[in-house]
Scaffold this active site. Structure first.
Site, PDB file in Angstrom:
ATOM      1  N   GLY A 179      27.198  12.140 -14.155  1.00 54.60           N
ATOM      2  CA  GLY A 179      26.855  10.756 -14.494  1.00 54.60           C
ATOM      3  C   GLY A 179      28.078   9.938 -14.878  1.00 54.60           C
ATOM      4  O   GLY A 179      28.011   9.051 -15.726  1.00 54.60           O
ATOM      5  N   TYR A 192      11.372   9.009 -20.363  1.00 50.30           N
ATOM      6  CA  TYR A 192      12.761   9.254 -20.794  1.00 50.30           C
ATOM      7  C   TYR A 192      12.761  10.002 -22.133  1.00 50.30           C
ATOM      8  O   TYR A 192      13.476  10.998 -22.308  1.00 50.30           O
ATOM      9  CB  TYR A 192      13.476   7.911 -20.909  1.00 50.30           C
ATOM     10  CG  TYR A 192      14.884   7.973 -21.431  1.00 50.30           C
ATOM     11  CD1 TYR A 192      15.865   8.744 -20.808  1.00 50.30           C
ATOM     12  CD2 TYR A 192      15.263   7.224 -22.552  1.00 50.30           C
ATOM     13  CE1 TYR A 192      17.164   8.764 -21.284  1.00 50.30           C
ATOM     14  CE2 TYR A 192      16.554   7.236 -23.027  1.00 50.30           C
ATOM     15  CZ  TYR A 192      17.502   8.013 -22.399  1.00 50.30           C
ATOM     16  OH  TYR A 192      18.783   8.034 -22.868  1.00 50.30           O
ATOM     17  N   LYS A 225      14.104  13.697 -23.210  1.00 49.31           N
ATOM     18  CA  LYS A 225      15.128  13.869 -24.240  1.00 49.31           C
ATOM     19  C   LYS A 225      14.685  14.897 -25.282  1.00 49.31           C
ATOM     20  O   LYS A 225      15.477  15.728 -25.714  1.00 49.31           O
ATOM     21  CB  LYS A 225      15.491  12.518 -24.872  1.00 49.31           C
ATOM     22  CG  LYS A 225      16.365  11.656 -23.959  1.00 49.31           C
ATOM     23  CD  LYS A 225      17.697  12.354 -23.686  1.00 49.31           C
ATOM     24  CE  LYS A 225      18.429  11.825 -22.490  1.00 49.31           C
ATOM     25  NZ  LYS A 225      19.603  12.628 -22.113  1.00 49.31           N
TER      26      LYS A 225
HETATM   27  N1  SER Z   1      19.965   2.942 -24.247  1.00 49.43           N
HETATM   28  C1  SER Z   1      18.867   3.800 -23.960  1.00 49.43           C
HETATM   29  C2  SER Z   1      17.726   3.068 -23.421  1.00 49.43           C
HETATM   30  O1  SER Z   1      17.559   1.926 -23.780  1.00 49.43           O
HETATM   31  C3  SER Z   1      18.436   4.524 -25.215  1.00 49.43           C
HETATM   32  O2  SER Z   1      18.932   5.811 -25.167  1.00 49.43           O
HETATM   33  O3  SER Z   1      16.979   3.591 -22.656  1.00 49.43           O
END
Ligand code: SER
Length: 322
Positions: free
Chosen positions: A13, A148, A152
């Protein structure tokens, strides 16, 4: 178990907001040829490509990762490849595929090749609406409502599992929104806090996709880079946590950030038109307690809202206006 030093590093990444700056920082510390940058499809910037090795890979393909680890005799992987919160809600299956299949490939390669270290950042997205929203403790309820966030939390657990089960030295911190002026973030909910600077400087107007009173934890890029290097180099004997350190530097609302920017650009005007990202922001904490990171590896940020804003306006104005 004692920590082995990092010598030859691979970053996944590396074309993203954090990865692109992390590679340059690691190259300063460990030597240009010893930091292999990888990306998926986005073209890397000239500095990244010309200062050291760069390869396109798909991290869901384990052989591609393994091939580079063998070719460059890699001992450490920083796994920065991820689909973030807002993009992940548009394509949840892709988010799972990249974030989880990518991570397990990184961990499996680390286990098989006995790498010295894996750094896999987590996020405030690991928290959810049931988590205490103010001064959120390190040990707390983790019931995220975004894909997401699900990846995580699973990533934190998987990293800890690899540490305890296989002795792989995996480390990670729950990053808040990251603010920077070199590479734009993509697909996150905290992206407004970067976009607002570009628009303030270029057009003196910005329409924010979150409400004015939305407060989120944030961090400036120099502190973010410091957190990666410091956590990666911390003696393992001092670590009670591994993949789930809370870290933060500041908390502010969209309105407070706009007011701070207006100190430098008085004619700046902001409107608020919340979209689907508001619900994501509302499910995340407003402020974070990061005392385990402070105690276990000496975490201490340098930038608050006013220092960050001053530096962002100076550096970004120089970049955008010459
Ligand atoms: N910056 C990220 C997001 O807004 C948070 O880990 O998805």
């Amino acid at each position: 178990m004692s920590s082995r030093p990092m010598k030859r590093i691979l970053v996944t990444g590396s074309v993203g907001q954090i990865g692109s700056e992390l590679v340059m920082e690691l190259r300063k510390h460990y030597g240009n040829e010893n930091v292999v940058a990888t990306g998926h499809r986005t073209k890397p910037g000239d500095a990244l490509r010309e200062s050291g090795p760069f390869h396109f890979i798909r991290i869901q393909e384990r052989q591609q990762l393994e091939g580079l680890v063998e070719q460059y005799d890699i001992d450490t992987i920083f796994n920065m490849a991820a689909i973030l919160s807002a993009a992940g809600e548009k394509r949840p299956q892709l988010c799972w595929d990249v974030n989880m299949n990518g991570l397990i490939n990184v961990l499996e390669v680390a286990r098989e090749k006995e790498l010295a270290r894996v750094i896999n950042p987590s996020s405030i997205a690991a928290f959810g609406p049931e988590t205490p929203g103010k001064n959120t403790p390190n040990e707390t309820i983790l019931k995220p409502k975004t894909m997401y966030g699900v990846t995580k939390v699973a990533g934190e657990l998987l990293g800890d599992y690899y540490f305890h089960r296989f002795g792989v030295d995996v480390r990670g911190m729950r990053l808040p929104g990251v603010i920077s002026y070199k590479t734009l973030p993509g697909g996150g909910t905290t992206d407004y806090a970067v976009e607002i600077f570009y628009e303030a400087i270029k057009n003196k107007r910005y329409t924010c996709f979150l409400k004015e009173d939305t407060v989120l934890p944030m961090m400036y890029m120099p502190d973010t880079l410091k957190s990666f290097i410091d956590l990666a180099n911390a003696p393992i004997e001092g670590l009670k946590h591994h993949c789930d350190f809370n870290v933060t530097a500041m908390s502010f609302s969209a309105g407070e950030l706009a007011a701070e920017i207006k100190k430098y650009i008085p004619e700046f005007e902001v409107g608020y038109e919340p979209d689907f990202r508001q619900a994501i922001a509302d499910s995340w904490p407003q402020s974070i307690d990061d005392s385990p990171a402070r105690e276990e590896w000496g975490w201490s940020p340098d930038y608050n809202l006013s220092r960050m804003t001053k530096d962002m306006i100076e550096k970004l104005s120089e970049r955008l206006l010459g």
